[in-house]
Design a protein around this motif. Structure first.
Motif, PDB file in Angstrom:
ATOM      1  N   GLY A  59       5.254   3.099  -8.220  1.00 34.17           N
ATOM      2  CA  GLY A  59       5.597   2.366  -9.426  1.00 34.17           C
ATOM      3  C   GLY A  59       4.385   1.614  -9.941  1.00 34.17           C
ATOM      4  N   PRO A  60       4.526   0.315 -10.191  1.00 33.19           N
ATOM      5  CA  PRO A  60       3.384  -0.466 -10.696  1.00 33.19           C
ATOM      6  C   PRO A  60       2.366  -0.811  -9.610  1.00 33.19           C
ATOM      7  CG  PRO A  60       5.266  -1.903 -10.399  1.00 33.19           C
ATOM      8  CD  PRO A  60       5.746  -0.503 -10.121  1.00 33.19           C
ATOM      9  N   LEU A  61       2.722  -0.535  -8.363  1.00 33.18           N
ATOM     10  CA  LEU A  61       1.860  -0.912  -7.252  1.00 33.18           C
ATOM     11  C   LEU A  61       0.868   0.190  -6.926  1.00 33.18           C
ATOM     12  CD1 LEU A  61       4.342  -2.592  -4.731  1.00 33.18           C
ATOM     13  CD2 LEU A  61       2.708  -3.719  -6.247  1.00 33.18           C
ATOM     14  N   GLY A  62      -0.352  -0.188  -6.715  1.00 31.40           N
ATOM     15  CA  GLY A  62      -1.358   0.712  -6.197  1.00 31.40           C
ATOM     16  C   GLY A  62      -1.951   0.109  -4.943  1.00 31.40           C
ATOM     17  N   PHE A  63      -1.901   0.819  -3.837  1.00 31.41           N
ATOM     18  CA  PHE A  63      -2.421   0.256  -2.595  1.00 31.41           C
ATOM     19  C   PHE A  63      -3.209   1.318  -1.849  1.00 31.41           C
ATOM     20  CE2 PHE A  63       1.980   1.534  -2.177  1.00 31.41           C
ATOM     21  CZ  PHE A  63       1.993   2.362  -1.060  1.00 31.41           C
ATOM     22  N   SER A  64      -4.078   0.853  -1.006  1.00 31.47           N
ATOM     23  CA  SER A  64      -4.999   1.733  -0.288  1.00 31.47           C
ATOM     24  C   SER A  64      -4.476   2.054   1.101  1.00 31.47           C
ATOM     25  CB  SER A  64      -6.376   1.067  -0.187  1.00 31.47           C
ATOM     26  OG  SER A  64      -6.282  -0.107   0.605  1.00 31.47           O
ATOM     27  N   GLY A  65      -5.102   3.052   1.689  1.00 35.87           N
ATOM     28  CA  GLY A  65      -4.768   3.385   3.063  1.00 35.87           C
ATOM     29  C   GLY A  65      -5.098   2.256   4.017  1.00 35.87           C
ATOM     30  N   GLN A  66      -6.136   1.465   3.698  1.00 35.56           N
ATOM     31  CA  GLN A  66      -6.488   0.327   4.538  1.00 35.56           C
ATOM     32  C   GLN A  66      -5.359  -0.694   4.584  1.00 35.56           C
ATOM     33  OE1 GLN A  66      -9.144   0.049   6.429  1.00 35.56           O
ATOM     34  NE2 GLN A  66      -8.644  -1.997   7.184  1.00 35.56           N
ATOM     35  N   THR A  67      -4.648  -0.867   3.466  1.00 33.79           N
ATOM     36  CA  THR A  67      -3.506  -1.779   3.447  1.00 33.79           C
ATOM     37  C   THR A  67      -2.428  -1.314   4.415  1.00 33.79           C
ATOM     38  OG1 THR A  67      -3.939  -2.359   1.140  1.00 33.79           O
ATOM     39  CG2 THR A  67      -1.735  -2.822   1.989  1.00 33.79           C
ATOM     40  N   LEU A  68      -2.161  -0.011   4.418  1.00 35.64           N
ATOM     41  CA  LEU A  68      -1.168   0.532   5.355  1.00 35.64           C
ATOM     42  C   LEU A  68      -1.617   0.334   6.799  1.00 35.64           C
ATOM     43  CD1 LEU A  68      -0.153   3.882   3.594  1.00 35.64           C
ATOM     44  CD2 LEU A  68       1.064   1.697   3.585  1.00 35.64           C
ATOM     45  N   ILE A  69      -2.924   0.500   7.045  1.00 33.06           N
ATOM     46  CA  ILE A  69      -3.440   0.301   8.398  1.00 33.06           C
ATOM     47  C   ILE A  69      -3.264  -1.148   8.827  1.00 33.06           C
ATOM     48  CG2 ILE A  69      -5.575   0.238   9.750  1.00 33.06           C
ATOM     49  CD1 ILE A  69      -6.458   2.747   8.339  1.00 33.06           C
ATOM     50  N   ILE A  70      -3.489  -2.086   7.904  1.00 31.80           N
ATOM     51  CA  ILE A  70      -3.318  -3.506   8.222  1.00 31.80           C
ATOM     52  C   ILE A  70      -1.880  -3.794   8.625  1.00 31.80           C
ATOM     53  CG2 ILE A  70      -3.281  -5.824   7.218  1.00 31.80           C
ATOM     54  CD1 ILE A  70      -5.751  -5.057   5.616  1.00 31.80           C
ATOM     55  N   PHE A  71      -0.924  -3.292   7.829  1.00 31.95           N
ATOM     56  CA  PHE A  71       0.484  -3.512   8.156  1.00 31.95           C
ATOM     57  C   PHE A  71       0.846  -2.851   9.492  1.00 31.95           C
ATOM     58  CE2 PHE A  71       1.221  -4.070   3.427  1.00 31.95           C
ATOM     59  CZ  PHE A  71       1.471  -5.419   3.536  1.00 31.95           C
ATOM     60  N   ALA A  72       0.418  -1.597   9.676  1.00 34.02           N
ATOM     61  CA  ALA A  72       0.775  -0.868  10.896  1.00 34.02           C
ATOM     62  C   ALA A  72       0.170  -1.525  12.129  1.00 34.02           C
ATOM     63  CB  ALA A  72       0.309   0.582  10.781  1.00 34.02           C
ATOM     64  N   ALA A  73      -1.109  -1.917  12.038  1.00 28.54           N
ATOM     65  CA  ALA A  73      -1.771  -2.543  13.185  1.00 28.54           C
ATOM     66  C   ALA A  73      -1.149  -3.891  13.510  1.00 28.54           C
ATOM     67  CB  ALA A  73      -3.264  -2.692  12.917  1.00 28.54           C
ATOM     68  N   SER A  74      -0.813  -4.667  12.489  1.00 27.40           N
ATOM     69  CA  SER A  74      -0.209  -5.984  12.723  1.00 27.40           C
ATOM     70  C   SER A  74       1.156  -5.845  13.387  1.00 27.40           C
ATOM     71  CB  SER A  74      -0.083  -6.745  11.396  1.00 27.40           C
ATOM     72  OG  SER A  74      -1.344  -6.950  10.809  1.00 27.40           O
ATOM     73  N   ILE A  75       1.972  -4.945  12.866  1.00 25.64           N
ATOM     74  CA  ILE A  75       3.303  -4.747  13.453  1.00 25.64           C
ATOM     75  C   ILE A  75       3.188  -4.228  14.880  1.00 25.64           C
ATOM     76  CG2 ILE A  75       5.421  -3.384  13.280  1.00 25.64           C
ATOM     77  CD1 ILE A  75       5.066  -3.488  10.235  1.00 25.64           C
ATOM     78  N   ALA A  76       2.273  -3.263  15.093  1.00 25.33           N
ATOM     79  CA  ALA A  76       2.104  -2.705  16.440  1.00 25.33           C
ATOM     80  C   ALA A  76       1.654  -3.775  17.428  1.00 25.33           C
ATOM     81  CB  ALA A  76       1.088  -1.560  16.402  1.00 25.33           C
TER      82      ALA A  76
END
Length: 345
Positions: free
Chosen positions: A191-208
């Motif tokens: 949608g209106p959001l544009g995000f990078s793969g690094q953002t996904l890595i930050i979320f995944a690493a933090s949750i893990a």
């Protein structure tokens, strides 16, 4: 402000909040186990990001020489302590190996691989191997002999350690900042959001990491020992749990969390030798929201700090830091009125 702008600011706040959550958890961990309000937590973040930056240039990072110096000083203290306690040569050798093994191996690999400019993943692993042992060494050099001191004395020592690490960072890395390459360059649109793969890595690493910490404290023997020390230090010692080992382990874990945070935040912003203070201070604000006692509340507070910073930068970018740090005042006032203390502890 329309919905698209609010969504972008929310995503940015959650991304920063994920980093602050890791630092808040590390702050709560160290304080619960050792009663140390660890001001230099953010220095591990800066050291990790700058170490990767030096690897990117094909240079041996100054982290190597600083780590070897700390390991040598800690080994010298262990040797003197062992000789005074009349330990056998075999016991002294085991102690020295425990102190020197990881720093020497990590430094040797870094000196060998740095000019060859290995891939980003190898550089990240080397950085973790260099920065993580610093936590236990800092505890050994600055805090272990003061384990029975008051919280105020430990806080003063933390301020001194912070200034020392900041100065050392300037010496070994210089005043130049580094912005590291992303671990994942892909871009996504929702949608209106544009995000990078690094953002996904930050979320995944933090949750893990949060899940791993939960399993560590619930399932492992060392985790239960740290929990016991946090609940009752004297009782834990009476049950045979070494407070020195618990303190060293908590500082080592805090250094690992800080180093991982530095790897995650390095591609999103330019990091300088003194950038770690503000980053760590925001994690500390989140930990204060939790009363320096609750891990879940610290994570929630970190998300709140990230969102407050993000929306504050939109409405008044020049005062975003003031807005974040001022938010701690009503929390402190509320906690003071809710749970007054008549003594220092």
């Amino acid at each position: 402000m329309d919905f698209s702008i609010a969504s972008i600011l929310t995503l940015d706040g959650l991304t920063n909040g994920a980093i602050y959550a890791l630092l808040a958890l590390a702050t709560v961990l160290v304080f619960a186990v050792t009663r140390v309000i660890f001001i230099p937590q953010g220095e591990f973040v800066a050291f990790a990001a700058l170490t990767v930056g030096m690897f990117q240039l094909g240079k041996v990072p100054g982290t190597v020489w600083f780590l070897l110096l700390m390991a040598a000083l800690a080994a010298l203290l262990d040797l003197v302590e062992g000789l005074r306690a009349r330990r056998t040569p075999a016991q002294l050798a085991r102690t020295l190996v425990r102190t020197l093994a990881l720093p020497v191996v990590a430094s040797g690999l870094s000196i060998w691989l740095a000019p060859r400019q290995p891939g980003l993943l190898v550089q990240a692993l080397l950085t973790l191997a260099l920065v993580t042992p610093m936590g236990g060494l800092i505890y050994r050099l600055a805090y272990r002999s003061l384990a029975g001191a008051s919280v105020l004395v430990l806080l003063i020592v933390s301020v001194g350690v912070h200034f020392a690490l900041t100065g050392i960072g300037l010496v070994v890395f210089g005043a130049e900042g580094f912005r590291n390459p992303s671990f994942w360059e892909e871009r996504f649109n929702l949608g209106p959001l544009g995000f990078s793969g690094q953002t996904l890595i930050i979320f995944a690493a933090s949750i893990a990491l949060i899940v791993s910490l939960f399993l560590f404290f619930e399932r492992s023997l060392y985790g239960k020992a740290l929990r016991a020390t946090a609940v009752n230090r004297l009782g834990a010692r009476l049950m045979g749990i070494s407070s020195e080992t618990a303190g060293s382990l908590s500082f080592t874990m805090a250094a690992f969390i800080g180093a991982l945070s530095g790897l995650l935040i390095g591609p999103t912003t330019t990091v300088f030798y003194d950038s770690g203070f503000l980053i760590g201070l925001k994690g500390f604000v989140a930990a204060v929201f939790a009363g320096l006692a609750s891990y879940p509340l610290a994570a929630v507070g970190a998300v709140g700090v990230g969102l407050l910073e993000s929306f504050g930068s939109f409405w008044a970018s020049a005062y975003k830091e003031v807005i974040v740090f001022t938010s701690i005042l009503p929390v402190l006032l509320w906690r003071s009125l809710r749970d007054p203390h008549s003594d220092e502890e």
